[in-house]
Design a protein around this motif. Sequence first.
Motif: not given
Length: 189
Positions: A159-177, A1-8
Amino acid sequence: MELLKQKIREVGVILSDEVIKLDAILNHAVDPALTTAMGREFARLYRDENVTKILTIESSGIPIAFAAAQELNVPLVFARRKKSLNTETETYCERVPSFTKGIVTDIMVSKEFLDEKDRVVLIDDFIANGDAARGLIRIIRRSGATLLGLGVAVEKSFQAGGRTIRESGIRVESLAKIASLAGGEIRFE
């Protein structure tokens, strides 16, 4: 999400190679237009999933989760960090460490607000190591509800949080990585 990245880029304060402070938009003050846009984006991503509840953890996740819940026209439930005198005795409770706070807390959700009929999306402001998200996932599973996925405003993908949750089969949608904060520079994926 470009707006969020810009604000960050505009307001982010890098405290170390692992920590970015986003108090001006997420953790201390709320940017209503940005928060509404994030809620709309999460609603767009999960609109076809027959969501019945949005779940978050107090306190920084609440504004974004509220915006998503409002957009989807479903209730918002938030896990509490402290038990009060009028807290229900029938709760799902998990102990979770906080990366940024450096403490371990109990989070709880009243059994009154989450059950096997629910189709739940988790929404949170940040994911680093994923401990809070995993605690909420355990609560959802214990309730019998269906977890549809996790929506995160800012994922620190180094950091490993999003990756390990995805690896457990759970959908993860992040607006800015955020791929890196090294050298005092914000780099996005």
